[in-house]
Design a protein around this motif. Structure first.
Motif, PDB file in Angstrom:
ATOM      1  N   ILE A 188     101.282 -51.917  76.868  1.00 33.36           N
ATOM      2  CA  ILE A 188     102.401 -52.324  77.732  1.00 33.36           C
ATOM      3  C   ILE A 188     102.453 -53.844  77.878  1.00 33.36           C
ATOM      4  CG2 ILE A 188     103.268 -52.259  80.112  1.00 33.36           C
ATOM      5  CD1 ILE A 188     102.101 -49.364  80.240  1.00 33.36           C
ATOM      6  N   LEU A 189     101.308 -54.453  78.155  1.00 31.49           N
ATOM      7  CA  LEU A 189     101.266 -55.910  78.314  1.00 31.49           C
ATOM      8  C   LEU A 189     101.529 -56.621  76.999  1.00 31.49           C
ATOM      9  CD1 LEU A 189      98.184 -56.145  80.711  1.00 31.49           C
ATOM     10  CD2 LEU A 189     100.531 -56.780  81.275  1.00 31.49           C
ATOM     11  N   GLY A 190     101.054 -56.029  75.902  1.00 33.87           N
ATOM     12  CA  GLY A 190     101.329 -56.611  74.586  1.00 33.87           C
ATOM     13  C   GLY A 190     102.815 -56.629  74.291  1.00 33.87           C
ATOM     14  N   ASN A 191     103.498 -55.534  74.624  1.00 34.90           N
ATOM     15  CA  ASN A 191     104.952 -55.490  74.426  1.00 34.90           C
ATOM     16  C   ASN A 191     105.665 -56.481  75.345  1.00 34.90           C
ATOM     17  OD1 ASN A 191     104.657 -53.456  72.543  1.00 34.90           O
ATOM     18  ND2 ASN A 191     104.968 -51.804  74.008  1.00 34.90           N
ATOM     19  N   TYR A 192     105.189 -56.569  76.593  1.00 35.54           N
ATOM     20  CA  TYR A 192     105.836 -57.446  77.579  1.00 35.54           C
ATOM     21  C   TYR A 192     105.699 -58.918  77.185  1.00 35.54           C
ATOM     22  CZ  TYR A 192     106.896 -59.678  82.052  1.00 35.54           C
ATOM     23  OH  TYR A 192     107.438 -60.471  83.027  1.00 35.54           O
ATOM     24  N   TYR A 193     104.481 -59.294  76.743  1.00 41.99           N
ATOM     25  CA  TYR A 193     104.249 -60.699  76.386  1.00 41.99           C
ATOM     26  C   TYR A 193     104.539 -61.003  74.914  1.00 41.99           C
ATOM     27  CZ  TYR A 193     102.018 -61.592  80.902  1.00 41.99           C
ATOM     28  OH  TYR A 193     101.773 -61.758  82.250  1.00 41.99           O
ATOM     29  N   GLY A 194     104.948 -59.991  74.158  1.00 43.21           N
ATOM     30  CA  GLY A 194     105.296 -60.207  72.761  1.00 43.21           C
ATOM     31  C   GLY A 194     104.111 -60.321  71.832  1.00 43.21           C
ATOM     32  N   PHE A 195     103.000 -59.596  72.136  1.00 38.44           N
ATOM     33  CA  PHE A 195     101.806 -59.641  71.298  1.00 38.44           C
ATOM     34  C   PHE A 195     101.638 -58.364  70.479  1.00 38.44           C
ATOM     35  CE2 PHE A 195     100.232 -62.217  75.042  1.00 38.44           C
ATOM     36  CZ  PHE A 195     100.457 -63.441  74.427  1.00 38.44           C
ATOM     37  N   GLN A 196     102.730 -57.687  70.166  1.00 36.26           N
ATOM     38  CA  GLN A 196     102.624 -56.396  69.485  1.00 36.26           C
ATOM     39  C   GLN A 196     101.710 -56.498  68.259  1.00 36.26           C
ATOM     40  OE1 GLN A 196     105.461 -57.837  70.404  1.00 36.26           O
ATOM     41  NE2 GLN A 196     107.000 -56.374  71.072  1.00 36.26           N
ATOM     42  N   GLY A 197     100.668 -55.625  68.251  1.00 34.26           N
ATOM     43  CA  GLY A 197      99.756 -55.582  67.110  1.00 34.26           C
ATOM     44  C   GLY A 197      98.728 -56.688  67.089  1.00 34.26           C
ATOM     45  N   LYS A 198      98.784 -57.604  68.062  1.00 40.85           N
ATOM     46  CA  LYS A 198      97.827 -58.714  68.096  1.00 40.85           C
ATOM     47  C   LYS A 198      96.987 -58.631  69.366  1.00 40.85           C
ATOM     48  CE  LYS A 198     101.034 -61.818  65.663  1.00 40.85           C
ATOM     49  NZ  LYS A 198     101.798 -63.074  65.770  1.00 40.85           N
ATOM     50  N   ALA A 199      95.865 -59.345  69.369  1.00 42.72           N
ATOM     51  CA  ALA A 199      94.998 -59.364  70.546  1.00 42.72           C
ATOM     52  C   ALA A 199      95.698 -60.096  71.689  1.00 42.72           C
ATOM     53  CB  ALA A 199      93.683 -60.057  70.208  1.00 42.72           C
TER      54      ALA A 199
END
Length: 326
Positions: free
Chosen positions: A119-130
Motif C-alpha cells: 500500500i505504501l509502495g503504491n502511495y509513494y510510487g515505489f512499486q516493485g522497489k524497496a
C-alpha cells in the motif's frame, strides 16, 4: 457489412477476453500471497517463541516482581530452581497460551507488513522497489499495531500463566473465566495502552532494521537474497534495536497485566512508571531483565524473520511446481 460487424465483434471479444481472464488470475495470486504470508508468519512466531520460552517466562517473572534485582546469575538460579521444584517442562509453562497468542499475532503481523508495504509502495510510487526509510518504519509500526490490537487479551492470559503456580490456573480457558468473574472483562485489556505505545517503536524499528540490512547487503554483495546465517544476523540486530528502544513500556505492560495476582494496583502508565522508579530506581526498575532480552530477543527475532523468509521462498517454489533449473 455483416462480415465487417462479425469481424469487429470477434476483435472486440479477443481484446476483452484477456482482460476478464486476467482479473481472476490476479485475485488468485493475491489470495495465494496473503495465505503464504499468514502461514509463514504463524510458523515463524511458533518456532521463535518456543525456542526462547524458558527465558521468556523467567523475564516475565522478574518484570512482574518489585522485590528482586535482576542479573543473569539470578535468572540462571531462577531457571534452575524452577526446574528442580517443578520439573523440566515447567520451564515452558504458559507456552501453550503463548502459542495461542503468538501464532495469530505473528501471522497477522507478517501478513499485514507485506500488505502495508504494498500500500505504501503504491502511495509513494515505489512499486516493485524497496521503500525509503520512513515508509519502511511506518509499515512495521502499523503491522505490529494491527496484530497487537487483535490479539491483546491472549497476551494478558499468557502473562498471568507465566507468573502464577499451575494450581491457580488449570488452562487458558480457566484464566479467562477467573479474570472475567473476579476482576471484570476490562481486566483483559489492562496494560493495553503501554503495549500499543511500545509496539510502535518495537515493530517499526525491528522491520525497518531487518529490511534495511537486507537492502544494504544486496547493494554491496550483488546477491539478491542473503544466506540463512546472514538473515539470522540481520534479525538479531533488528531484535536488539527494537526491544531496547521499547523495553520500559514492556516492563510497565507486564506490571499492569500481573498486578491483580501479585498484590499491586497500577492505574495508569505514568503512575506505574513513577512507582517503579521510586521503589526500584530507573535502571533496576524500568530496565529490569533487559540483559536477558539482549540474549533472548536477538535469538527470537532472528529465528522469526529467517523462518518467515525461508518459508515464503519454499511456498513459492512449491506453488510454481517443478520446472527447469536455472
Amino acid at each position: 457489412m455483416g462480415n465487417g460487424v462479425r469481424e469487429g465483434a470477434v476483435e472486440f471479444q479477443r481484446d476483452v477476453e484477456p482482460v476478464t481472464a486476467r482479473i481472476p488470475a490476479e485475485d488468485n495470486q493475491e489470495k495465494k500471497k496473503v495465505l503464504n504470508s499468514l502461514m509463514a508468519g504463524a510458523l515463524a512466531g511458533a518456532v521463535a517463541k518456543t525456542a526462547v520460552a524458558p527465558l521468556d517466562r523467567t523475564k516475565i517473572m522478574f518484570q512482574g516482581s518489585s522485590g528482586s534485582d535482576f542479573s543473569l546469575q539470578e535468572a540462571y538460579r531462577l531457571i534452575y530452581h524452577t526446574y528442580l521444584n517443578e520439573g523440566f517442562w515447567s520451564l515452558w509453562r504458559g507456552n501453550s497460551a503463548t502459542m495461542v497468542r503468538v501464532i495469530p499475532y505473528a501471522a497477522i503481523q507478517f501478513c499485514a507488513h507485506e500488505e502495508y508495504k504494498q500500500i505504501l509502495g503504491n502511495y509513494y510510487g515505489f512499486q516493485g522497489k524497496a521503500l525509503t526509510p520512513f515508509p519502511r518504519f511506518i509499515a512495521g509500526s502499523l503491522a505490529g499495531t494491527t496484530a497487537a490490537m487483535v490479539t491483546y487479551p491472549l497476551d494478558m492470559v499468557r502473562a498471568r500463566m507465566a507468573v502464577t503456580p499451575k494450581e491457580m490456573y488449570s488452562s487458558i480457558v480457566h484464566v479467562f473465566i477467573r479474570i472475567s468473574r473476579e476482576e471484570g472483562l476490562k481486566t483483559l485489556y489492562r496494560g493495553f495502552t503501554p503495549t500499543i505505545l511500545g509496539v510502535i517503536p518495537y515493530a517499526g524499528l525491528s522491520f525497518f532494521t531487518y529490511e534495511t540490512l537486507k537492502k544494504v547487503h544486496a547493494e554491496h554483495s550483488g546477491k539478491a537474497q542473503p544466506s540463512p546465517p546472514e538473515r539470522l544476523l540481520f534479525g538479531a540486530c533488528a531484535g536488539l534495536i527494537g526491544q531496547s528502544a521499547s523495553y520500559p513500556l514492556d516492563v510497565v505492560r507486564r506490571r499492569m497485566q500481573t498486578a491483580g495476582v501479585l498484590g499491586h494496583t497500577y492505574s495508569s502508565i505514568l503512575l506505574t512508571m513513577q512507582e517503579i522508579v521510586r521503589e526500584e530506581g530507573l535502571v533496576r526498575g524500568l530496565y529490569k531483565g533487559l540483559s536477558m532480552n539482549w540474549v533472548k530477543g536477538p535469538i527470537a527475532v532472528g529465528i522469526s524473520f529467517t523462518t518467515f523468509d525461508l518459508t515464503q521462498i519454499l511456498l513459492r517454489k512449491l506453488q510454481r511446481g517443478p520446472g527447469p533449473q536455472r
